[in-house]
Design a protein around this motif. Sequence first.
Motif, PDB file in Angstrom:
ATOM      1  N   GLU A  18      39.844  40.159  43.424  1.00 23.71           N
ATOM      2  CA  GLU A  18      39.381  38.885  42.877  1.00 23.71           C
ATOM      3  C   GLU A  18      39.825  38.701  41.426  1.00 23.71           C
ATOM      4  O   GLU A  18      40.195  37.599  41.019  1.00 23.71           O
ATOM      5  N   MET A  19      39.763  39.762  40.639  1.00 19.32           N
ATOM      6  CA  MET A  19      40.271  39.700  39.269  1.00 19.32           C
ATOM      7  C   MET A  19      41.758  39.385  39.263  1.00 19.32           C
ATOM      8  O   MET A  19      42.239  38.542  38.491  1.00 19.32           O
ATOM      9  N   ALA A  20      42.490  40.077  40.127  1.00 20.94           N
ATOM     10  CA  ALA A  20      43.935  39.860  40.203  1.00 20.94           C
ATOM     11  C   ALA A  20      44.245  38.424  40.588  1.00 20.94           C
ATOM     12  O   ALA A  20      45.162  37.797  40.040  1.00 20.94           O
ATOM     13  N   ALA A  21      43.479  37.885  41.530  1.00 21.20           N
ATOM     14  CA  ALA A  21      43.705  36.502  41.958  1.00 21.20           C
ATOM     15  C   ALA A  21      43.457  35.535  40.812  1.00 21.20           C
ATOM     16  O   ALA A  21      44.228  34.587  40.607  1.00 21.20           O
ATOM     17  N   THR A  22      42.383  35.760  40.056  1.00 28.76           N
ATOM     18  CA  THR A  22      42.096  34.883  38.915  1.00 28.76           C
ATOM     19  C   THR A  22      43.235  34.912  37.911  1.00 28.76           C
ATOM     20  O   THR A  22      43.695  33.861  37.432  1.00 28.76           O
ATOM     21  N   LEU A  23      43.742  36.105  37.589  1.00 32.29           N
ATOM     22  CA  LEU A  23      44.834  36.211  36.614  1.00 32.29           C
ATOM     23  C   LEU A  23      46.121  35.616  37.160  1.00 32.29           C
ATOM     24  O   LEU A  23      46.867  34.955  36.425  1.00 32.29           O
TER      25      LEU A  23
END
Length: 225
Positions: A18-23
């Motif tokens: 989820e963090m990777a998707a946001t970035l």
Amino acid sequence: MAEPGLEALVANRTLSPEMAATLAVAASERRSLLVFAVPRLAGKTTVMLAALGHAPEGTPIHELSAGSGTGLGIPDPPDGGYLVMHEIAQAPMPHYLWGGPVRRVFEALRGGGLSLAVTLHAGGFEEAFSIILEQNEVPAADASLIDYAVHIRTLGPDWRAPTRRVVAELHEVTGVSDGHVGASLLHRWDEATDRFETVGEPSLLAHHSELLARRAGDFRRGQEQ
């Protein structure tokens, strides 16, 4: 050696899908990013460049340097690219900027024709923006042009040889109130359980909710392979 991408950082549990998707989606929209940590070797530049790998194809990347003169390498006119400030720090290195040069970089963001990717040493969101606002005297309205702030922690007894790096918090900058830059926490790492948690939704990317979910799924499946 090439820097690892977000996929590799998800695989080694530096950050969650989820963090990777946001970035990734933030970089695809050329949102401005701040990455910070206390120790050296925490992977600030690694995370920053992994995110920039998801900027639109052909996006100009301008590595700023005092060696480029008073203009620091900022394009004039703006070309829709990213300004990369490798460190906000007082050090005798051309890619490390402080004071007036830092203010010039933030001024260049005002028209919306450029984005920023920057790192600095700080142990939390408030400390990071204190360095920008108070020590470098960047106006709060300019500092709030940063969209996302990433806090990295290193684990292990020796910072020079960390056993692991984790993105402890990912904030979305919400604006300025009473001269202070505010933020909303989107993701965090819970040390007690060693689990990543999503605690908020990115309002700046609200129209990309389906894309965010799809990208998180892609990163998750890549981790399982």
